[in-house]
Design a protein around this motif. Sequence first.
Motif, short mmCIF file in Angstrom:
data_model
loop_
_atom_site.label_atom_id
_atom_site.label_comp_id
_atom_site.label_asym_id
_atom_site.label_seq_id
_atom_site.Cartn_x
_atom_site.Cartn_y
_atom_site.Cartn_z
N ASP A 1 -80.87 -29.03 -19.61
CA ASP A 1 -79.68 -28.60 -20.33
C ASP A 1 -78.58 -29.66 -20.25
O ASP A 1 -78.70 -30.62 -19.50
CB ASP A 1 -79.19 -27.28 -19.73
CG ASP A 1 -78.95 -27.42 -18.26
OD1 ASP A 1 -77.89 -27.92 -17.90
OD2 ASP A 1 -79.86 -27.06 -17.48
N VAL A 2 -77.51 -29.47 -21.02
CA VAL A 2 -76.50 -30.53 -21.14
C VAL A 2 -75.82 -30.92 -19.84
O VAL A 2 -75.48 -32.07 -19.64
CB VAL A 2 -75.40 -30.22 -22.20
CG1 VAL A 2 -75.91 -30.47 -23.58
CG2 VAL A 2 -74.84 -28.85 -22.03
N ILE A 3 -75.61 -29.93 -18.97
CA ILE A 3 -74.91 -30.26 -17.72
C ILE A 3 -75.79 -31.16 -16.86
O ILE A 3 -75.34 -32.18 -16.34
CB ILE A 3 -74.50 -28.96 -16.98
CG1 ILE A 3 -73.34 -28.31 -17.75
CG2 ILE A 3 -74.10 -29.25 -15.55
CD1 ILE A 3 -72.77 -27.08 -17.11
N THR A 4 -77.06 -30.81 -16.73
CA THR A 4 -77.98 -31.65 -15.96
C THR A 4 -78.16 -33.00 -16.65
O THR A 4 -78.23 -34.04 -16.01
CB THR A 4 -79.35 -30.95 -15.81
OG1 THR A 4 -79.13 -29.58 -15.53
CG2 THR A 4 -80.15 -31.56 -14.69
N GLN A 5 -78.22 -32.99 -17.98
CA GLN A 5 -78.36 -34.22 -18.74
C GLN A 5 -77.20 -35.18 -18.45
O GLN A 5 -77.40 -36.36 -18.16
CB GLN A 5 -78.40 -33.90 -20.23
CG GLN A 5 -78.24 -35.13 -21.12
CD GLN A 5 -78.42 -34.80 -22.59
OE1 GLN A 5 -79.44 -34.31 -23.01
NE2 GLN A 5 -77.41 -35.08 -23.37
N ASN A 6 -76.01 -34.64 -18.50
CA ASN A 6 -74.83 -35.44 -18.21
C ASN A 6 -74.92 -36.05 -16.81
O ASN A 6 -74.64 -37.22 -16.59
CB ASN A 6 -73.59 -34.54 -18.32
CG ASN A 6 -72.30 -35.27 -18.02
OD1 ASN A 6 -72.01 -35.57 -16.86
ND2 ASN A 6 -71.55 -35.59 -19.04
N TYR A 7 -75.37 -35.24 -15.87
CA TYR A 7 -75.47 -35.66 -14.48
C TYR A 7 -76.51 -36.78 -14.32
O TYR A 7 -76.24 -37.79 -13.67
CB TYR A 7 -75.85 -34.44 -13.65
CG TYR A 7 -75.83 -34.67 -12.18
CD1 TYR A 7 -74.63 -34.88 -11.51
CD2 TYR A 7 -77.01 -34.69 -11.46
CE1 TYR A 7 -74.61 -35.09 -10.16
CE2 TYR A 7 -77.00 -34.90 -10.09
CZ TYR A 7 -75.80 -35.10 -9.45
OH TYR A 7 -75.79 -35.31 -8.11
#
Lengths: 336, 349
Positions: free
Chosen positions: A194-200
Amino acid sequence: MQTNRDNIAVFSHVSIDYPLKKYTLRAVTDITFELKRGAITALVGESGSGKTTLASSLIRCISEPGRVAEGEITFYGKDGEERLDLLPDPKMRAFRWSKVSMVFQAAQSALNPVLTVREQFTETLEAHGEKLSKEEREAKFSDLLGYVKLDAERVLASYPHELSGGMKQRVMIAFALLLDPELIILDEPTTALDVITQNYIFTLLKQINREKGISMLLMTHDISVVAKFADYVGVMYGGRLMEYGDVRTVFHRRRHPYTAGLIGATPSIIGDISEMKPIEGSPPDLLHLPKGCIFAPRCPRCSDVCLTEEPPMREYGDGSKGKCYFFGEADDGKGN
Amino acid sequence: MEKATEQAKTPLMRLKGINMVFKKPGALFADKNIHVLKDIDLEIGEKEIVALVGESGCGKTTLGKIITGLYRPTSGEVYFEGERVSGTFDKKISSYNQVQFIQQDSYAALNPVRTIYQSLYAPIKTHNRKWSRARIDERIEELMGLIGLLPSAQFLSKYPHQLSGGQRQRILMARAISLEPKLIVADEPVSMIDVSLRLSLLNLMKELNEKLDMSFVYISHDLSTTRYIAHSGRVAVMYLGEIVEVGKIGDVIASPRHPYTRALLQAVPIPDPDFKGNDELPLKSMQLGSLENRGEGCSFFDRCLYADDACRKKFGPVKTETAEVLCCGLDRVPTAPVFEKIIQTEENS
């Protein structure tokens, strides 16, 4: 002309074939481009554009029966240059992972499900003849896992299924760093996340790139990720490199109609969405490519010449190049 | 009194206090309860597009399946046009065709040994027993025109594997609208589609919404496509089985209130190399909380920068000027917008 001190690897007129029973499928056609040392280069393209095939050719991991049919792939490492397409298999085995490692799309299928993380790390070290004492090894493991912000003690003793998707991908990144490579290939490293993990994950990768100076080749279909993360970008379509340049030039100047189309078809959360347009038509069938420019059937700027002869690669002078008769023509210089 | 208000509004779809608990087999007698959805209240109006967004595992697909009637909620009520449909399901399930579902994986959703024609024919025949073959053919022709796959003869005789992903997704859309439903639940309909084709599918859905007055529930983890399709609709942001913020999508993007929404928005990559965002997300931890044996307090507690002891107690949603937010410490959460500048597209429906 650039010296090879600037580049970590250079593809020169590379074509990759898949010989099948009745015909030969050319998945990558005549690609010339370089990966800049210390930079993050992205290869962006839709499914079937040949980006994974091209990147896999660096470590000879093209899925069977694919092979490099033409061209040269040269790697300029610390220990001198190496012709990767000519490297004999045993040498390639030693080269792979120690100089160029890879983070795969699906971390869960890249990790061995019946070995703990510690066992897999140890196995790789031993296969590459690293002679470390047990203490040194453990210290190295916790160092690497700490770097990707994982609790080393817990993770090392875990099997892959005991870790979440984001954790597995971080284990993969630590794994890719294990032998201090000079280049890491990232194949859609966040597709399933998901986007939050992707950003991380991307923040982490960028940090690794900047702090350790490791060059990276990122394959993705997501234009937004390229904008945020990469320094240089190559745009692939139907096995050809359509455009190459630094990210800001490619995004702002929109010199190639396909790139412009892709950017114009990607909605942004803050940008204008009233004038978004899809690219009409559908991606090319590699077995029945049109004559002339392969993007011509979908191209809004297509003219007669495009239908008869494939355009050459045109250089723009500022390091960017594109495969189009009208490359950069519409560029009014105001893009920035 | 509650009945009266229900009568007054009668939204197309109304979910009231939906809970969904799955049992996870554990060691002997130690089955764990996985609380996938918790106290969901949601209304979907006629012609409205409502988007459900959230991380994987937040329960958005489960909620979509409850709306479609594929799952029966553990507790709670589902009303369709004011009539209760959950609970009475067993008798009514065959006539509950006003709500249709579009799956994410178009390859898995079509029978591989049936032609496209057969896949489209079956649902129409099942629900219109008296229709003649010719009439059904006419309807299929009309549907193929709507989804833009013409000439239809070229596609109808093919099997799913002979079509591209975009074409298959269009066929799923045709099958979903073939019974003229009032509501379509689309579960990540474009996530497996190439970028250059995504927009045309989203445009198709917008068109169906406008021309045929169909409501849509658009399930996605991608806020950018969500904004594109639902720019005049509402968005419900989900976290661990709860709706943490719901409001008009423009308002939620411009002034997000829930700490999770704020983090989620900040994580969205912007297709502009000059965009300078803060990579450091306003989160305490990366780790998603657990769905097992949940307590009463805030499910975002472990990751929230603004949490304090008060958040461990039970609380309900708070109405702000623009949205409904499930957060007990709203006064501690910053109100500054996440994005400095947003180009708004004016379009009032």
